[in-house]
Design a protein around this motif. Structure first.
Motif, PDB file in Angstrom:
ATOM      1  N   ALA A  58      43.128  31.334  39.360  1.00 24.58           N
ATOM      2  CA  ALA A  58      43.738  32.662  39.390  1.00 24.58           C
ATOM      3  C   ALA A  58      45.234  32.563  39.678  1.00 24.58           C
ATOM      4  N   PRO A  59      46.015  33.556  39.280  1.00 24.84           N
ATOM      5  CA  PRO A  59      47.430  33.588  39.677  1.00 24.84           C
ATOM      6  C   PRO A  59      47.553  33.549  41.198  1.00 24.84           C
ATOM      7  N   VAL A  60      48.585  32.927  41.692  1.00 25.10           N
ATOM      8  CA  VAL A  60      48.745  32.728  43.133  1.00 25.10           C
ATOM      9  C   VAL A  60      48.654  34.033  43.922  1.00 25.10           C
ATOM     10  N   PRO A  61      49.282  35.135  43.497  1.00 26.55           N
ATOM     11  CA  PRO A  61      49.181  36.375  44.293  1.00 26.55           C
ATOM     12  C   PRO A  61      47.764  36.932  44.396  1.00 26.55           C
ATOM     13  N   GLU A  62      46.882  36.542  43.462  1.00 29.20           N
ATOM     14  CA  GLU A  62      45.520  37.076  43.462  1.00 29.20           C
ATOM     15  C   GLU A  62      44.553  36.214  44.264  1.00 29.20           C
ATOM     16  N   ARG A  63      44.965  35.050  44.711  1.00 33.10           N
ATOM     17  CA  ARG A  63      44.040  34.138  45.370  1.00 33.10           C
ATOM     18  C   ARG A  63      43.512  34.667  46.711  1.00 33.10           C
ATOM     19  N   PRO A  64      44.300  35.387  47.515  1.00 35.61           N
ATOM     20  CA  PRO A  64      43.694  35.967  48.729  1.00 35.61           C
ATOM     21  C   PRO A  64      42.547  36.922  48.425  1.00 35.61           C
ATOM     22  N   VAL A  65      42.659  37.672  47.341  1.00 39.73           N
ATOM     23  CA  VAL A  65      41.580  38.595  46.966  1.00 39.73           C
ATOM     24  C   VAL A  65      40.329  37.819  46.577  1.00 39.73           C
ATOM     25  N   VAL A  66      40.512  36.731  45.813  1.00 41.54           N
ATOM     26  CA  VAL A  66      39.365  35.901  45.420  1.00 41.54           C
ATOM     27  C   VAL A  66      38.719  35.284  46.654  1.00 41.54           C
ATOM     28  N   LEU A  67      39.546  34.832  47.598  1.00 39.94           N
ATOM     29  CA  LEU A  67      39.008  34.245  48.823  1.00 39.94           C
ATOM     30  C   LEU A  67      38.263  35.292  49.646  1.00 39.94           C
ATOM     31  N   ALA A  68      38.764  36.519  49.658  1.00 40.91           N
ATOM     32  CA  ALA A  68      38.069  37.601  50.357  1.00 40.91           C
ATOM     33  C   ALA A  68      36.709  37.869  49.729  1.00 40.91           C
ATOM     34  N   LEU A  69      36.624  37.810  48.405  1.00 41.65           N
ATOM     35  CA  LEU A  69      35.342  37.997  47.723  1.00 41.65           C
ATOM     36  C   LEU A  69      34.373  36.869  48.066  1.00 41.65           C
ATOM     37  N   LEU A  70      34.889  35.642  48.174  1.00 39.63           N
ATOM     38  CA  LEU A  70      34.041  34.511  48.539  1.00 39.63           C
ATOM     39  C   LEU A  70      33.481  34.686  49.950  1.00 39.63           C
ATOM     40  N   ALA A  71      34.340  35.109  50.887  1.00 36.99           N
ATOM     41  CA  ALA A  71      33.873  35.345  52.254  1.00 36.99           C
ATOM     42  C   ALA A  71      32.861  36.479  52.301  1.00 36.99           C
ATOM     43  N   ALA A  72      33.101  37.539  51.527  1.00 34.17           N
ATOM     44  CA  ALA A  72      32.171  38.669  51.491  1.00 34.17           C
ATOM     45  C   ALA A  72      30.820  38.248  50.925  1.00 34.17           C
ATOM     46  N   HIS A  73      30.853  37.417  49.893  1.00 34.12           N
ATOM     47  CA  HIS A  73      29.602  36.916  49.305  1.00 34.12           C
ATOM     48  C   HIS A  73      28.825  36.085  50.321  1.00 34.12           C
TER      49      HIS A  73
END
Length: 402
Positions: free
Chosen positions: A337-352
């Motif tokens: 993912a683009p660098v600015p979007e990586r915190p959102v992806v990480l948040a989704l991983l933690a939520a999962h």
């Protein structure tokens, strides 16, 4: 209009009402009405995104249909629990997945829906805490809020404290990881303390386990980044502790008893023993959807055991495959993912991970907010560029001769 409908669906995820159908308990979610409206509006132009789908996801209806066939063959009937709560319920969740994947065609839309979810949960938490305190000291409890445990456990408008705790834990993890990416400064400052207090007041051990699972994934995956985020929020979290202590001591009659609840622990142990015994009788196909409830008068409060008991090893493989595929896609999306979007992806991983932990203590598979995370994860993966094949990466450039 379609964007408004899908955002409203997310905003109403923490809301449902207890109604009766055919003399049996049934919970109605107003968000489903908005989902059907979105589907009707977008059906002629609904996008099909092949990368968002997986074989495990498409196998779910087959497995559920097989479970219904097994219980019908065994008992000669198909109860409401099987065809309405599990059959029709799965169709609604699959429809939600289709609608979300159709809508989430840009990264900013994933961030926006995550913001809507967090803000909605924070607002529900604030109202629920405000209703909880007076009810706990004997004042009149507002209708609907924290039912059926007003003044005892925080349930918001979700009726079930475990379900409410699960969505609160999910939102809290999103704030800890991607708060500044999705929230304004004002919301960012109040979200963590409010959600932390709410998570404790649900007295949901399953939700606490889920939150710890999400936190452990974050620490293992990005300890430096997570540590920095935790330090930035430490002051607000610590500031909430005295208030939480006052509430627990002055309002809750016996906090330790609420946490321990030995009678419930023993009940869960008995459920596990009965579920395993039922699984042994039919290990491959299971005893059929609703079979455990028909035998014992209650459901299996554990998603893994529920699949294993009622859908057998076949169902369990499909469930674990789906969980793994979502997690592995998020791990890959975090790299691509683009660098600015990586915190959102990480948040989704933690939520999962949090929802997987929650499912160890309740039947969480049909929680709509987990399917929101699954759809957002699939959409994020679909938005990532396809990785080049090894031959494409290593193939030497052609050099003209002559």
């Amino acid at each position: 209009m379609a964007s408004v409908l899908i955002a409203a669906w997310v905003a109403l995820l923490p809301v449902q009402f207890d109604v009766g159908t055919f003399g049996l308990p049934f919970r109605l979610a107003p968000s489903d009405v908005l989902l059907l409206a979105y589907l009707a509006l977008r059906l002629p132009r609904l996008r099909h995104v092949p990368r968002a789908w997986s074989g495990w996801l498409m196998a779910l209806p087959v497995v559920m249909g097989l479970g219904m066939l097994v219980i019908y063959v065994r008992t000669g009937q198909l109860g409401q629990y099987a065809y309405l709560q599990k059959g029709f319920g799965l169709l609604l969740l699959m429809a939600a997945f289709c609608c979300l994947v159709d809508h989430l065609d840009r990264w900013y839309r994933i961030r926006r829906l995550l913001r809507v979810l967090v803000v909605s949960v924070v607002l529900n938490a604030i109202v629920s805490i405000a209703a909880f305190v007076p009810a706990a000291v004997g004042a009149a409890a507002p209708p609907l809020l924290n039912e059926p445990y007003p003044g005892v456990r925080l349930t918001g408008l979700l009726i079930d404290p475990n379900a409410f705790g699960g969505i609160v834990a999910l939102a809290l993890l999103a704030v800890l990881v991607a708060g500044r990416s999705v929230l304004s400064r004002g919301w960012y400052r109040i979200a963590a303390p409010v959600l932390a207090i709410s998570l404790v007041l649900t007295f949901s051990r399953s939700a606490w386990i889920g939150f710890v699972c999400g936190l452990l994934v974050l620490i293992a995956f990005r300890p430096v980044a997570v540590g920095g985020t935790a330090r930035r929020l430490a002051v607000r979290a610590v500031a909430a502790v005295p208030l939480l202590g006052v509430v627990l001591v002055a309002v809750v009659a016996d906090p330790l008893q609420m946490i321990e609840r030995p009678d419930q622990v023993q009940a869960r142990v008995d459920i596990i023993g009965d579920a395993v015994a039922d699984f042994v009788t039919s290990p491959l196909f299971g005893i059929g959807i609703g079979g455990y409830q028909a035998r014992h008068g209650l459901i299996v409060h554990n998603t893994i055991l529920w699949f294993l008991t009622e859908l057998g090893l076949i169902g369990l493989v499909v469930l674990l495959g789906l969980i793994w595929s979502v997690g592995s896609r998020l791990l890959a999306a975090h790299r691509l993912a683009p660098v600015p979007e990586r915190p959102v992806v990480l948040a989704l991983l933690a939520a999962h991970a949090s929802m997987v932990g929650l499912s160890m203590g309740i039947e969480a598979f049909y929680q709509r907010h987990w399917w929101l995370i699954i759809a957002m994860a699939s959409a994020a993966w679909a938005l990532c560029p396809a990785r080049p094949r090894p031959t494409e990466r290593t193939q030497p450039l052609a050099v003209p001769v002559g």
